[in-house]
Design an enzyme around this catalytic site. Structure first.
Site, short mmCIF file in Angstrom:
data_model
loop_
_atom_site.label_atom_id
_atom_site.label_comp_id
_atom_site.label_asym_id
_atom_site.label_seq_id
_atom_site.Cartn_x
_atom_site.Cartn_y
_atom_site.Cartn_z
N CYS A 94 0.81 -1.23 0.00
CA CYS A 94 0.00 0.00 0.00
C CYS A 94 0.84 1.27 0.00
CB CYS A 94 -0.94 0.01 1.21
SG CYS A 94 -0.07 0.11 2.77
N CYS A 125 -2.52 -1.45 8.81
CA CYS A 125 -2.01 -0.23 9.45
C CYS A 125 -1.67 -0.49 10.91
CB CYS A 125 -3.05 0.89 9.35
SG CYS A 125 -3.41 1.38 7.65
N CYS A 140 -2.00 6.51 4.71
CA CYS A 140 -3.42 6.85 4.81
C CYS A 140 -3.77 7.30 6.23
CB CYS A 140 -4.27 5.66 4.40
SG CYS A 140 -4.12 4.26 5.54
N ASP A 163 2.50 2.54 2.60
CA ASP A 163 2.62 3.18 3.91
C ASP A 163 4.03 2.98 4.46
OD1 ASP A 163 -0.04 3.85 3.76
OD2 ASP A 163 -0.73 2.29 5.14
#
Length: 156
Positions: free
Chosen positions: A56, A125, A82, A58
């Site tokens: 992603c 996350c 995000c 991150d």
């Protein structure tokens, strides 16, 4: 439910977080992140963890400052990602402060995800936040071992 933006298929909108129900905590930590910044990475009592999720994009840097009694007295983060990644980082820094190194190791991604009410698509996350905590603690411990070995060499 979770719809990628038209221009960026892997990016989810903040409104997607708002549509998940119990969202107050994740939105609060996203809009008002705690402990953003950096500590001196060269300090012997600062541990730095840098982790990323290639899927992603991150990237999370989390740092801890530990006092002479082994208690985490400060924590900072910088996150590129995000809203859920930012919120997970912010919460992680809040939770590690005041804990011993061993207590901080017990913080699990499932607890972070539950506190923030992260949807399944955003669980990575909270996993990143747990990994960042562990990496920062490992870096701190490595510095302490290096200090001890240096002291032994100096006394010989």
């Amino acid at each position: 439910m979770f719809t990628p933006t038209r221009k960026h298929p892997g990016v989810y909108q903040l409104t997607d977080l708002l549509n998940t129900g119990n969202h107050d905590s994740v939105v609060d930590h996203y809009e008002n992140p705690r402990n953003v910044g950096s500590l001196d990475k060269n300090s012997k009592n600062v541990g730095t963890g840098l982790v990323g999720a290639p899927a992603c994009g991150d990237v999370m840097k989390l740092q801890i400052e530990v006092d002479d009694q082994g208690k985490i007295v400060n924590a900072r983060f910088k996150t590129f990602g995000c809203g859920s990644a930012i919120a997970s980082s912010s919460l992680a820094t809040e939770w590690v402060k005041g804990k011993s190194v061993d207590e901080a190791l017990k913080i699990k991604n499932t607890d972070i995800a539950k506190e923030l009410s992260l949807p399944p698509v955003k669980l990575h996350c909270s996993m990143l936040a747990e990994d960042a905590i562990k990496a920062a603690l490992a870096d701190y411990r490595l510095k302490q071992q290096d200090d001890q070995q240096e002291a032994v060499r100096a006394s010989n």
